[in-house]
Design a protein around this motif. Structure first.
Motif, PDB file in Angstrom:
ATOM      1  N   ALA A 193      58.297 124.273  12.342  1.00 15.90           N
ATOM      2  CA  ALA A 193      58.181 124.562  10.912  1.00 15.90           C
ATOM      3  C   ALA A 193      59.541 124.899  10.292  1.00 15.90           C
ATOM      4  CB  ALA A 193      57.208 125.710  10.696  1.00 15.90           C
ATOM      5  N   ASP A 194      60.449 125.453  11.080  1.00 18.27           N
ATOM      6  CA  ASP A 194      61.772 125.837  10.579  1.00 18.27           C
ATOM      7  C   ASP A 194      62.850 125.282  11.509  1.00 18.27           C
ATOM      8  OD1 ASP A 194      63.909 126.981   9.267  1.00 18.27           O
ATOM      9  OD2 ASP A 194      63.516 129.009   9.996  1.00 18.27           O
ATOM     10  N   PRO A 195      63.079 123.965  11.483  1.00 18.53           N
ATOM     11  CA  PRO A 195      64.029 123.359  12.417  1.00 18.53           C
ATOM     12  C   PRO A 195      65.456 123.870  12.272  1.00 18.53           C
ATOM     13  CG  PRO A 195      63.265 121.745  10.815  1.00 18.53           C
ATOM     14  CD  PRO A 195      62.463 122.982  10.609  1.00 18.53           C
ATOM     15  N   ASP A 196      65.816 124.388  11.089  1.00 17.56           N
ATOM     16  CA  ASP A 196      67.172 124.908  10.916  1.00 17.56           C
ATOM     17  C   ASP A 196      67.401 126.206  11.685  1.00 17.56           C
ATOM     18  OD1 ASP A 196      67.947 122.766   9.410  1.00 17.56           O
ATOM     19  OD2 ASP A 196      67.844 123.808   7.482  1.00 17.56           O
ATOM     20  N   SER A 197      66.338 126.790  12.218  1.00 11.79           N
ATOM     21  CA  SER A 197      66.494 128.001  13.024  1.00 11.79           C
ATOM     22  C   SER A 197      66.820 127.680  14.480  1.00 11.79           C
ATOM     23  CB  SER A 197      65.224 128.859  12.959  1.00 11.79           C
ATOM     24  OG  SER A 197      64.165 128.204  13.649  1.00 11.79           O
ATOM     25  N   LEU A 198      66.670 126.416  14.869  1.00  8.26           N
ATOM     26  CA  LEU A 198      66.924 126.029  16.256  1.00  8.26           C
ATOM     27  C   LEU A 198      68.421 125.920  16.525  1.00  8.26           C
ATOM     28  CD1 LEU A 198      64.236 123.277  16.837  1.00  8.26           C
ATOM     29  CD2 LEU A 198      64.302 125.558  17.833  1.00  8.26           C
ATOM     30  N   CYS A 199      68.840 126.496  17.634  1.00  6.39           N
ATOM     31  CA  CYS A 199      70.252 126.426  18.034  1.00  6.39           C
ATOM     32  C   CYS A 199      70.482 125.363  19.088  1.00  6.39           C
ATOM     33  CB  CYS A 199      70.707 127.779  18.565  1.00  6.39           C
ATOM     34  SG  CYS A 199      70.716 129.070  17.326  1.00  6.39           S
ATOM     35  N   GLY A 200      69.491 125.131  19.930  1.00  7.27           N
ATOM     36  CA  GLY A 200      69.667 124.171  21.002  1.00  7.27           C
ATOM     37  C   GLY A 200      68.352 123.709  21.566  1.00  7.27           C
ATOM     38  N   PRO A 213      67.959 119.322  14.524  1.00  7.44           N
ATOM     39  CA  PRO A 213      67.147 118.425  15.361  1.00  7.44           C
ATOM     40  C   PRO A 213      66.588 117.251  14.556  1.00  7.44           C
ATOM     41  CG  PRO A 213      66.061 120.552  15.061  1.00  7.44           C
ATOM     42  CD  PRO A 213      67.390 120.664  14.431  1.00  7.44           C
ATOM     43  N   THR A 214      66.511 116.118  15.204  1.00  8.71           N
ATOM     44  CA  THR A 214      65.918 114.932  14.593  1.00  8.71           C
ATOM     45  C   THR A 214      64.391 115.051  14.635  1.00  8.71           C
ATOM     46  OG1 THR A 214      65.774 113.722  16.678  1.00  8.71           O
ATOM     47  CG2 THR A 214      67.849 113.505  15.419  1.00  8.71           C
ATOM     48  N   PRO A 215      63.680 114.272  13.819  1.00  7.27           N
ATOM     49  CA  PRO A 215      62.209 114.287  13.892  1.00  7.27           C
ATOM     50  C   PRO A 215      61.684 113.971  15.294  1.00  7.27           C
ATOM     51  CG  PRO A 215      62.911 113.207  11.877  1.00  7.27           C
ATOM     52  CD  PRO A 215      64.166 113.457  12.696  1.00  7.27           C
ATOM     53  N   ASP A 216      62.329 113.040  16.000  1.00  7.58           N
ATOM     54  CA  ASP A 216      61.899 112.718  17.363  1.00  7.58           C
ATOM     55  C   ASP A 216      62.040 113.917  18.297  1.00  7.58           C
ATOM     56  OD1 ASP A 216      61.227 110.133  16.671  1.00  7.58           O
ATOM     57  OD2 ASP A 216      63.095 109.256  17.415  1.00  7.58           O
ATOM     58  N   LEU A 217      63.127 114.656  18.176  1.00 10.50           N
ATOM     59  CA  LEU A 217      63.307 115.848  19.009  1.00 10.50           C
ATOM     60  C   LEU A 217      62.270 116.911  18.667  1.00 10.50           C
ATOM     61  CD1 LEU A 217      67.199 116.212  19.074  1.00 10.50           C
ATOM     62  CD2 LEU A 217      65.710 115.524  20.964  1.00 10.50           C
ATOM     63  N   LEU A 218      61.969 117.046  17.386  1.00 12.72           N
ATOM     64  CA  LEU A 218      60.987 118.051  16.962  1.00 12.72           C
ATOM     65  C   LEU A 218      59.592 117.758  17.508  1.00 12.72           C
ATOM     66  CD1 LEU A 218      62.027 118.686  13.264  1.00 12.72           C
ATOM     67  CD2 LEU A 218      62.229 120.267  15.191  1.00 12.72           C
ATOM     68  N   GLU A 219      59.266 116.475  17.675  1.00 10.41           N
ATOM     69  CA  GLU A 219      57.951 116.113  18.211  1.00 10.41           C
ATOM     70  C   GLU A 219      57.735 116.671  19.607  1.00 10.41           C
ATOM     71  OE1 GLU A 219      56.981 111.982  18.069  1.00 10.41           O
ATOM     72  OE2 GLU A 219      57.495 111.831  15.948  1.00 10.41           O
ATOM     73  N   GLY A 220      58.787 116.798  20.375  1.00  5.93           N
ATOM     74  CA  GLY A 220      58.669 117.275  21.745  1.00  5.93           C
ATOM     75  C   GLY A 220      58.667 118.787  21.885  1.00  5.93           C
ATOM     76  N   ILE A 221      58.750 119.518  20.775  1.00  8.37           N
ATOM     77  CA  ILE A 221      58.801 120.977  20.825  1.00  8.37           C
ATOM     78  C   ILE A 221      57.390 121.541  20.689  1.00  8.37           C
ATOM     79  CG2 ILE A 221      59.654 123.046  19.651  1.00  8.37           C
ATOM     80  CD1 ILE A 221      62.103 121.425  18.831  1.00  8.37           C
ATOM     81  N   ASP A 222      57.017 122.409  21.609  1.00  7.88           N
ATOM     82  CA  ASP A 222      55.679 123.005  21.600  1.00  7.88           C
ATOM     83  C   ASP A 222      55.549 124.170  20.632  1.00  7.88           C
ATOM     84  OD1 ASP A 222      54.812 121.235  23.559  1.00  7.88           O
ATOM     85  OD2 ASP A 222      55.405 122.561  25.198  1.00  7.88           O
ATOM     86  N   ASP A 223      56.649 124.782  20.271  1.00  5.39           N
ATOM     87  CA  ASP A 223      56.634 125.978  19.423  1.00  5.39           C
ATOM     88  C   ASP A 223      56.428 125.597  17.957  1.00  5.39           C
ATOM     89  OD1 ASP A 223      57.099 128.316  18.035  1.00  5.39           O
ATOM     90  OD2 ASP A 223      59.014 128.751  19.017  1.00  5.39           O
TER      91      ASP A 223
END
Length: 133
Positions: free
Chosen positions: A54-61, A39-49
């Motif tokens: 903290a661990d973006p490499d764990s995200l699959c989708g 995920p890009t930093p912009d996508l991470l900003e929209g995540i509530d979790d």
């Protein structure tokens, strides 16, 4: 991730989409599928979790945008929804590149259907009950 690994992963995404039932493939015609390493930093900003942030490499989708059940004319100027698939998270969850393509393709399928469920208005509990957690 190497260019060859990206190419291999992207071919798997195409195979998985091609193997979906025709009604599900038709649903995907209404939403973009974007494949990224992570995920890009912009996508991470929209995540509530906070754990996922903290661990973006764990995200699959990730599903971005409004579910079909929540859309209104007030959102007509907004960008359409997108489904993001993250290569690093999916490959790691599938056991890495040392495993089989089948295990990576299964994680791609699960992630794609999970995010498509969000597009259709399902929440995490609904998806968990359906086995797409």
């Amino acid at each position: 991730m190497t260019p060859a690994q990206r190419e291999r992963f992207d071919a798997m995404v195409e195979r998985v989409i091609g193997e979906l039932a025709p009604p599900i493939r038709r649903l995907l015609e209404r939403v973009s599928v974007v494949v990224l390493d992570r995920p890009t930093p912009d996508l991470l900003e929209g995540i509530d979790d906070p754990e996922a942030r903290a661990d973006p490499d764990s995200l699959c989708g990730l599903h971005s945008g409004h579910a079909i059940t929540e859309r209104s004319v007030d959102q007509s100027g907004e960008l359409p929804s997108q489904i993001h698939l993250f290569r690093v998270g999916i490959v790691e969850l599938a056991g890495g590149w040392g495993g089989t393509d089948d295990s990576i393709e299964e994680e791609i399928r699960i992630t794609l259907l999970h995010e498509l469920g969000h597009e259709m208005g399902l929440d995490e509990d609904d998806l968990y009950d359906l086995g797409y957690d």
